[in-house]
Design a protein around this motif. Structure first.
Motif, PDB file in Angstrom:
ATOM      1  N   PHE A 137       1.708   3.004   4.288  1.00 29.67           N
ATOM      2  CA  PHE A 137       2.147   1.628   4.457  1.00 29.67           C
ATOM      3  C   PHE A 137       3.651   1.521   4.233  1.00 29.67           C
ATOM      4  O   PHE A 137       4.368   0.900   4.999  1.00 29.67           O
ATOM      5  N   CYS A 138       4.131   2.172   3.164  1.00 32.30           N
ATOM      6  CA  CYS A 138       5.566   2.091   2.874  1.00 32.30           C
ATOM      7  C   CYS A 138       6.358   2.705   4.023  1.00 32.30           C
ATOM      8  O   CYS A 138       7.403   2.180   4.424  1.00 32.30           O
ATOM      9  N   PHE A 139       5.868   3.818   4.544  1.00 27.86           N
ATOM     10  CA  PHE A 139       6.535   4.446   5.680  1.00 27.86           C
ATOM     11  C   PHE A 139       6.671   3.452   6.824  1.00 27.86           C
ATOM     12  O   PHE A 139       7.756   3.224   7.364  1.00 27.86           O
ATOM     13  N   PHE A 140       5.565   2.824   7.187  1.00 31.21           N
ATOM     14  CA  PHE A 140       5.597   1.920   8.346  1.00 31.21           C
ATOM     15  C   PHE A 140       6.438   0.685   8.047  1.00 31.21           C
ATOM     16  O   PHE A 140       7.165   0.196   8.906  1.00 31.21           O
ATOM     17  N   MET A 141       6.330   0.209   6.797  1.00 32.46           N
ATOM     18  CA  MET A 141       7.104  -0.988   6.452  1.00 32.46           C
ATOM     19  C   MET A 141       8.589  -0.690   6.560  1.00 32.46           C
ATOM     20  O   MET A 141       9.372  -1.501   7.066  1.00 32.46           O
ATOM     21  N   LEU A 142       8.982   0.524   6.120  1.00 29.97           N
ATOM     22  CA  LEU A 142      10.399   0.877   6.175  1.00 29.97           C
ATOM     23  C   LEU A 142      10.838   1.096   7.609  1.00 29.97           C
ATOM     24  O   LEU A 142      11.966   0.757   7.982  1.00 29.97           O
ATOM     25  N   GLY A 156       6.389  -0.069  13.488  1.00 29.66           N
ATOM     26  CA  GLY A 156       6.182  -0.391  12.079  1.00 29.66           C
ATOM     27  C   GLY A 156       5.230  -1.552  11.907  1.00 29.66           C
ATOM     28  O   GLY A 156       4.347  -1.555  11.041  1.00 29.66           O
ATOM     29  N   TRP A 157       5.392  -2.533  12.750  1.00 29.62           N
ATOM     30  CA  TRP A 157       4.583  -3.752  12.718  1.00 29.62           C
ATOM     31  C   TRP A 157       3.106  -3.423  12.830  1.00 29.62           C
ATOM     32  O   TRP A 157       2.275  -3.871  12.036  1.00 29.62           O
ATOM     33  N   GLU A 158       2.779  -2.606  13.841  1.00 26.26           N
ATOM     34  CA  GLU A 158       1.385  -2.223  14.034  1.00 26.26           C
ATOM     35  C   GLU A 158       0.924  -1.301  12.920  1.00 26.26           C
ATOM     36  O   GLU A 158      -0.226  -1.350  12.492  1.00 26.26           O
ATOM     37  N   GLY A 159       1.845  -0.449  12.462  1.00 25.82           N
ATOM     38  CA  GLY A 159       1.477   0.491  11.403  1.00 25.82           C
ATOM     39  C   GLY A 159       1.118  -0.223  10.125  1.00 25.82           C
ATOM     40  O   GLY A 159       0.109   0.101   9.493  1.00 25.82           O
ATOM     41  N   VAL A 160       1.917  -1.215   9.751  1.00 24.81           N
ATOM     42  CA  VAL A 160       1.568  -1.910   8.514  1.00 24.81           C
ATOM     43  C   VAL A 160       0.272  -2.676   8.694  1.00 24.81           C
ATOM     44  O   VAL A 160      -0.519  -2.806   7.751  1.00 24.81           O
ATOM     45  N   GLY A 161       0.039  -3.157   9.928  1.00 27.39           N
ATOM     46  CA  GLY A 161      -1.240  -3.836  10.186  1.00 27.39           C
ATOM     47  C   GLY A 161      -2.397  -2.883   9.966  1.00 27.39           C
ATOM     48  O   GLY A 161      -3.399  -3.222   9.338  1.00 27.39           O
ATOM     49  N   LEU A 162      -2.224  -1.664  10.468  1.00 28.23           N
ATOM     50  CA  LEU A 162      -3.266  -0.658  10.301  1.00 28.23           C
ATOM     51  C   LEU A 162      -3.487  -0.364   8.825  1.00 28.23           C
ATOM     52  O   LEU A 162      -4.626  -0.328   8.345  1.00 28.23           O
ATOM     53  N   ALA A 271       1.537  -9.828  -0.589  1.00 24.92           N
ATOM     54  CA  ALA A 271       2.376 -10.799  -1.269  1.00 24.92           C
ATOM     55  C   ALA A 271       3.846 -10.460  -1.097  1.00 24.92           C
ATOM     56  O   ALA A 271       4.631 -11.285  -0.657  1.00 24.92           O
ATOM     57  N   ALA A 272       4.199  -9.204  -1.394  1.00 31.18           N
ATOM     58  CA  ALA A 272       5.613  -8.900  -1.498  1.00 31.18           C
ATOM     59  C   ALA A 272       6.219  -8.476  -0.167  1.00 31.18           C
ATOM     60  O   ALA A 272       7.320  -8.895   0.167  1.00 31.18           O
ATOM     61  N   THR A 273       5.538  -7.640   0.584  1.00 35.48           N
ATOM     62  CA  THR A 273       6.226  -7.022   1.718  1.00 35.48           C
ATOM     63  C   THR A 273       5.654  -7.385   3.079  1.00 35.48           C
ATOM     64  O   THR A 273       6.302  -8.065   3.876  1.00 35.48           O
ATOM     65  N   MET A 274       4.436  -6.914   3.382  1.00 32.09           N
ATOM     66  CA  MET A 274       4.008  -6.982   4.773  1.00 32.09           C
ATOM     67  C   MET A 274       3.991  -8.402   5.297  1.00 32.09           C
ATOM     68  O   MET A 274       4.461  -8.652   6.401  1.00 32.09           O
TER      69      MET A 274
END
Lengths: 773, 340, 180, 100
Positions: A137-142, A156-162, A271-274
């Protein structure tokens, strides 16, 4: 800053290691250590990069790194003829992404550390899986925040969704968890649909997907104040994406359900990131949005309505995490309100402060749940102050911060938003203020129900009876124990069967992150002390370059000329980008606001000292008012839930209808069930019926036709084709009776034929020669 | 006319007679040497120390009855000794016995002719010599001669390959097929090719023994097994022809070996100046001395070594000599290309 | 003149022995006539200025191939005459007649062409790239010339021929050996 | 004057004699020898024209023909031996297994 690609890559590496090796081989401690180490390394690199970024002059704070080419040049039709779709793996570090990477890696690191303790009771492979997902998640968010073009951002958008899906459904044996995961994923799909359409339109319009190029191109276009233009459509589509990801009306329904995931996940992702990715994305496209005032208004309205709506639901919820979830939705609404009124910096500022105190609150609630052995219902808590002193203290800080009590961080960011919305639109400001009061109320309700009063939870072995009225009730006790047991068995979480020894403070690995976040929640606001309080409003100046187009910032005159040269006469009065235009214009408030934001540049703002002073006075007044509002909310909550809890029940009874509606979250889920979901199901059934009857019928019909025709074909084959073949065979056989006599098996007869050939050729040659001679 | 007809004819006459006389006395030499090896006296009755024994033998063979077996193939039976003898004699056409000599004011080379495929000519003609043996054995219509002739022809064909390969090595070194040129090449190289091509020389020597059916490779004439070999049914002058052909072939092998490996008519160390007094001795003498030495070794070997078994003989030929000769040829070629 | 005498003499021998090869009843005699025929052909090569080829002819044909024939004739120890059985379907006579007709036709062509321009106008230069090298070699001798051509222009055919011989060698061993 | 025509006629005659041998004789060894005659006829032609055109390429091809003849003789005689071992005959009229 060439190394910024390392920032996403390090967590990605951790995910790879944990995913490929860890699930099979690593112990809980090892996989946690790997994940934390990569995150700490990423944080270090981020800090270094941020430091270097600060070292650059304010105008030049942007750095692009192209790691590799991704999509080679593909010729594609665009608005201005054939374009070339070429997308590199490009990363961009500018003030906005710099802020985001600090938030993601900083809070991410703390939550990773927290998770090592929180997930300690999970099975070994599960822990590695958890950390793999979390790192991923951190990878995709970054990647999302660092990407320098829409497509990398979309990855990244799709990755964090996944990852969100995977982590919500982390306890996949539990049906509600996997359902919640699916709900989140599918709801996000609607948003992603809008986002990708927006990307298509961006490419079609500008012929490129690079943020900076698009911003510059858009900055040169005229503001679409009158009606809906292509920029408005783009922004609307992008906003649909943001709505999905950031849980705004009408797509917020997934976020409360997402609390089925482990609490650190809720803290980090939900809450914090995605969920702030939508806010970030709108901020990224600030120039585009500035040129679409209509959409800005929609954003603001959606934001403030979501804020109010979610806050009102949060008033009556009993699940500690759900309260926080609705709070998150509400705060996201705040951020969108800020974006909608053109206060992009304020939105981003609130994003940052919110990340700190909401992560703090979630982790605190996690600590509480941990202490209660998995119990999430606030009605079964109470009086935990003495058992969980650290948690209590940090939670108080977080609550005060979110309520907007000075000098905590929430105060500065929230008041910035309120002030800017007051400037833009009084109605929106009014709704936001109501929301602020509700926020203060429900947060103190949460605090009160959890930490104050009498203990209402289940009894534990050898314990003195606290909260006797509940513990004495055998039925309730049995129910609680059953619930507890069920939680254990389903989630594999908690402290083992029957080994719960009452509420207790969490281990250091959990409390230290809480303390760190509490410090953050206190001090994070100091970067944005407004000028009215004699602060520098540093963050606004810092972030400003990310929200404006380069041409506008650097060459206002030429832009003005070209724009005025190309626009119609009527546009010159209202919609130009003339740098000297002021808010005193007769245009609508939103429009003026949006235009202003484009060139919101303090050194260019030609405000007179008097105007500035009145501005400051107004701001101070509003601050006082919102603090008052928050205090009222806190006071009411204190009254209702600490000093005289019975009033709350009375109120609930008196306003039973309203209470029921709120408790059932306005029946939105039921509404969706009744309309969208059942509609979809009905449509699916209808399509299935069509499929079964028409298509299957056609297929079966084709099959029958084929069978019948093949029967005829076989008949033909047997008679005509075989007949012909046999005929050929017979003819050959008959002919062979004659010709086989040539095959005597005597070599010399064959040689004789050759000799005859020689004879024939020599004869021909002889006669031809005879003719010539 | 004199150059083209008379002188060659005279040379042919001299060579033929010398060869035939040499062959007859070769027989005597062999008998004597073997006798001395075995501590006997050998022929002593005819003439001093049996010096006229060859003449007596020749007379005896000539006046003996010439028997042709009834079931024999008459024409072939008659032709076989001739076929054996002729190649043995015509080989001498290209063997250089000596340098040019000055006789009656003419420069006369001491060889009948020098054709530029001389070595090839020798090999070709020698390969025809096998017919004499095959036909003799076949025409006799008798099983021992037939077996012997099959053996002999197999042996000759096998060892011919090895010998030809060694000759090719020598050709590579000399750069010519002409016998005279090969001798001259040894003169200009200042060394006998026996030292440049020691392996080839040894193989040639062994192959020469086999080619001439000499001991220890005298399988076709193994008296104990085949009652005398392919010429069992022959008698009188025809037998004499086979006999002469064999000894003539020995002299051919010795001459060729001398020419190719031992410097032909050259005196020892032809380039060493202080040995030039040796030039007083005519060049053909050196040739004869070297050839004689070679022939003596032939006889010596016969007196010393026992006979090979037939399969050992074939194994030696195919599995030792031919691979060795090929390896020698390849190495020679590589050395020649790389170093020269 | 001398060349003509030599040619006609050699031709007479060649053709005569060839006829004997074909017509002799005794196989061994036939083989011997074949050897003689080959030797005369070699003599013809010498007459044509190809001594190297003549030597090859004697060495390979007379000394090698025909010895093989002799071996086979001796190994094939026939209990009955090889010509004993005659298949009635074979048209030997027709072959004989056709062959004679072809010979007559070729003779007729030769007769017709005797005055015609059969020869090229002049002995033209050899149509190869190595022409100069070859003409330089010609002074040295026939063997060198043949060798030069064989190892330059015709190296690949030469290698193919060597492969053919290797294959033939293995094939002959496989065919002739009773048990491998 | 001996022209190539003479050699061609000699070659043709030798060739036809070989062909007649192939056609008429039933002893397969004789047939093989006839084939050798045919090959020699070809070689005579090649060498004659080699002389006529003062170019050695004809001789080179004659050498190739000799090589092919050697290969042919080796394999052919091998076949004869193998056949003889099976059928005790070298009569080509009895080699008719391929007929109808």
């Amino acid at each position: 800053m060439q190394y910024i690609w390392l920032i996403p890559l390090l967590p990605g590496l951790g995910a790879l290691v944990n995913g490929l090796v860890g699930i099979r081989a690593f112990s809980r401690r090892t996989s946690g250590a790997v994940a934390c180490a990569t995150m700490i390394a990423a944080l270090g690199v981020s800090l270094l990069a941020f430091w270097e970024l600060l070292g650059l002059p304010a105008d030049a704070r942007a750095y692009d790194v192209t790691l590799a080419s991704w999509i080679p040049a593909i010729p594609l039709q665009t608005q201005s003829g054939m374009g070339s779709l070429q997308v590199p793996w490009g990363f961009r570090l500018d003030p906005l992404s710099g802020l985001m990477i600090l938030v993601v890696t900083g809070i991410g690191t703390l939550i990773h550390i927290y998770s090592t303790a929180y997930m300690a009771a999970e099975p070994r492979g599960g822990v590695a899986r958890f950390f793999c997902y979390l790192n991923l998640f951190c990878f995709f968010m970054l990647v999302l925040v660092l990407g320098n073009n829409y497509l990398v951002m979309f990855v990244g958008w799709e990755g964090v969704g996944l990852c969100s899906y995977l982590l919500i459904g982390y306890w996949y044996q539990k049906k509600s968890a996997s359902d919640a995961g699916k709900k989140a994923f599918i709801t996000n799909r609607i948003g992603d649909w809008g986002f990708i359409l927006g990307i298509f339109l961006v490419f079609y319009t500008f012929g490129t997907l690079d943020f900076r190029a698009v911003q510059n191109a858009a900055g040169a276009m005229r503001v679409e104040s009158a009606g809906i233009g292509v920029l408005s459509i783009i922004c609307l589509l992008l906003f649909v994406g943001a709505v999905g990801k950031s849980a705004q009306i009408p797509l917020y329904v997934w976020l409360p359900d997402a609390m089925e995931g482990p609490t650190p996940v809720s803290a980090l992702i939900h809450a914090a990131t995605m969920v702030t990715a939508g806010v970030y994305m709108v901020g990224r496209n600030a120039v585009l949005f500035s040129h679409a005032p209509t959409v800005m208004l929609i954003v603001a309205v959606v934001g403030v309505l979501t804020a109010l709506f979610a806050a009102s639901i949060g008033l009556v919820q009993y699940d500690i995490k759900r309260v926080l979830a609705y709070s998150t939705v509400s705060q996201l609404g705040y951020m969108f309100t800020a974006m909608g009124v053109g206060a992009f910096s304020a939105g981003a500022f609130h994003l940052m402060t919110h990340a700190f105190f909401k992560a703090l609150l979630f982790l605190g609630s996690g600590s509480v749940i941990h202490a209660m052995g998995g119990e999430q219902d606030m009605r079964r808590m109470g009086g935990l102050k003495k058992y969980l002193p650290v948690t209590y203290a940090t939670m108080v800080i977080g609550t005060l911060a979110i309520a907007g009590i000075p000098p905590l961080s929430g105060f500065f960011s929230k008041d910035e938003i309120l002030f800017r919305s007051f400037e833009a639109n009084k109605a929106i400001w009014a709704l936001a203020v109501v929301t602020a009061m509700m926020t203060a109320f429900y947060m103190f309700r949460l605090l009160s129900m959890t930490f104050f009063g009498a203990y209402r939870g289940p009894a534990w072995e050898g314990a003195h009876r606290v909260g006797a009225h509940l513990a004495a009730d055998p039925h309730d006790h049995g129910h609680a124990a059953a619930a507890h047991g069920a939680q254990d068995s389903q989630a594999g979480h908690g402290h083992g069967h029957g080994a719960w020894h009452g509420p207790h403070e969490s281990p250091n690995a959990m409390t230290y992150p809480l303390m760190a976040l509490a410090v953050g929640a206190i001090v994070a606001g100091f970067v944005g002390i407004p000028t009215a309080l004699y602060g520098g409003n540093t963050i606004e100046h810092f972030l400003e370059p990310s929200f404006t187009a380069e041409e506008v910032r650097l060459k206002p005159d030429t832009t003005t000329e070209t724009t005025t040269g190309t626009t119609t006469e009527t546009a010159t009065a209202t919609g130009t980008l003339a740098a000297t235009e002021t808010t005193t214009g007769a245009a609508a408030v939103t429009e003026a606001e949006s235009v202003r934001s484009v060139r919101l540049q303090p050194d260019q703002a030609p405000e007179t000292p008097e105007a500035e002073e009145s501005h400051a006075l107004l701001e101070l007044g509003l601050m006082g008012f919102s603090v008052l509002i928050a205090a009222i909310g806190i006071g009411v909550a204190w009254k209702l839930y600490v000093t005289s809890p019975e009033i709350a029940d009375q109120l609930a009874e008196r306003f039973a209808g309203a209470h029921r509606v709120l408790s059932n979250k306005y029946y939105v889920d039921e509404l969706y069930d009744a309309t969208v979901i059942s509609g979809t199901m009905a449509g699916g059934r209808g399509l299935w019926a069509v499929d079964r009857n028409v298509i299957d019928g056609a297929v079966n019909g084709t099959g029958w036709v084929t069978i019948i025709s093949s029967w005829f074909s076989g008949l033909t084959d047997r008679t005509v084709v075989d007949g012909l073949v046999n005929l050929v065979g017979r003819v050959v056989e008959a002919g062979s009776v004659v010709f086989r006599r040539l095959q005597t098996g005597l070599v010399q007869n064959y040689a004789l034929v050759m000799l005859f050939g020689i004879f024939a050729f020599v004869s021909i040659y002889l006669f031809m020669r005879a003719g010539t001679l | 006319m004199i150059d083209q007809l008379v002188i060659p004819l005279v040379k042919i006459l001299i060579v033929l007679n010398a060869t035939l006389v040499g062959v007859t006395y070769m027989v005597l030499l062999e008998r004597k040497v073997i006798a001395w090896t075995q501590s006997r006296l050998g022929p002593m009755r005819v003439g001093p120390y049996g010096a006229l024994q060859p003449i007596a033998d020749a007379l005896k063979l000539m006046i003996k009855e010439d028997i042709t077996p009834v079931r024999a193939d008459k024409w072939v039976f008659t032709a076989a000794p001739i076929v054996a003898m002729v190649p043995a004699l015509i080989v001498y056409a290209v063997i250089p016995f000596g340098d040019t000599v000055n006789l009656f004011g003419r420069e006369i080379p001491l060889y009948i002719t020098d054709i530029n495929v001389g070595l090839l000519y020798i090999v070709s003609v020698a390969s025809v010599g096998v017919y004499g043996i095959i036909l003799g054995g076949y025409a006799s219509n008798s099983k021992y001669p037939l077996l012997a002739s099959l053996r002999a022809s197999a042996q000759l064909i096998s060892y011919e390959v090895a010998i030809t390969l060694t000759l090719v090595s020598v050709i590579l070194v000399a750069g010519s097929l002409s016998m005279v040129s090969i001798v001259r090449a040894q003169e200009s190289a200042h060394v006998w090719f026996a030292f440049l091509q020691p392996i080839a020389f040894v193989i040639f020597f062994i192959g020469g023994l086999a080619e001439t059916n000499r001991s220890p490779f005298d399988m076709p004439e193994a008296e104990q097994e085949l009652t005398g070999g392919f010429h069992t049914e022959y008698s009188g002058m025809r037998f004499a022809l086979f006999f002469l052909a064999e000894y003539a072939n020995m002299i051919v092998v010795a001459s060729v070996a001398t020419t190719l490996f031992l410097g032909g008519w050259l005196r020892p160390f032809p380039n060493v100046a202080w040995l030039s007094f040796l030039d007083v001795i005519p060049s053909w003498t050196w040739f004869l001395v070297k050839s004689f030495g070679f022939l003596y070794i032939f006889i010596w070997v016969r007196a010393t070594l026992p006979r090979y078994r037939y399969d050992q003989l074939m194994r030696l030929g195919w599995k030792v000599l031919i691979p060795l000769a090929i390896a020698n040829l390849v190495i020679t070629g590589i050395v020649k290309v790389l170093l020269l | 003149m001398g060349q003509a005498i030599a040619f006609y003499t050699l031709s007479a021998f060649i053709l005569g022995f060839a006829v004997l090869v074909v017509s002799t009843k005794d196989t061994v005699h036939s083989v011997l006539f074949l050897v003689l025929d080959f030797l005369f052909v070699a003599a013809l090569y010498v007459l044509l200025g190809a001594p190297f080829l003549a030597a090859i002819q004697v060495l390979v044909y007379a000394g090698g191939i025909v010895v093989l024939y002799l071996f086979v004739v001796m190994l094939v120890n026939l209990k009955r005459s090889p010509e004993a059985h005659h298949d009635p379907h074979r048209r030997a006579r027709l072959g004989f007649v056709l062959a004679a007709l072809v010979l007559i036709e070729v003779g007729a062509i030769a007769a017709y062409s005797a005055g015609g321009p059969v020869r090229p106008a002049a002995p033209q230069a050899p149509p190869t790239a190595a022409a100069t090298a070859v003409s330089a070699m010609r002074a040295v001798g026939n063997t060198e010339e043949v060798g030069w051509l064989l190892y330059t222009n015709y190296l690949i055919p030469f290698e193919v021929a060597s492969m053919l011989l290797l294959v033939a060698m293995i094939g002959a061993i496989v065919l002739a050996k009773r048990e491998l | 004057m001996i022209t190539p025509t003479h050699y061609m006629l000699l070659s043709a005659a030798l060739f036809i004699i070989g062909v007649i041998g192939v056609m008429v004789r039933r002893n397969i060894i004789i047939i093989f020898m006839s084939i050798e005659l045919i090959l020699n006829a070809v070689n005579i032609n090649l060498v004659a024209f080699s002389r006529e055109w003062q170019h050695a390429v004809g001789q080179v091809f004659a050498i190739f023909v000799v090589a092919v003849a050697a290969a042919e003789a080796a394999v052919g005689l091998g076949i004869i031996l193998a056949f003889y071992r099976n059928k005790e005959t070298v009569n080509i009229d009895e080699m008719n297994l391929m007929k109808w």
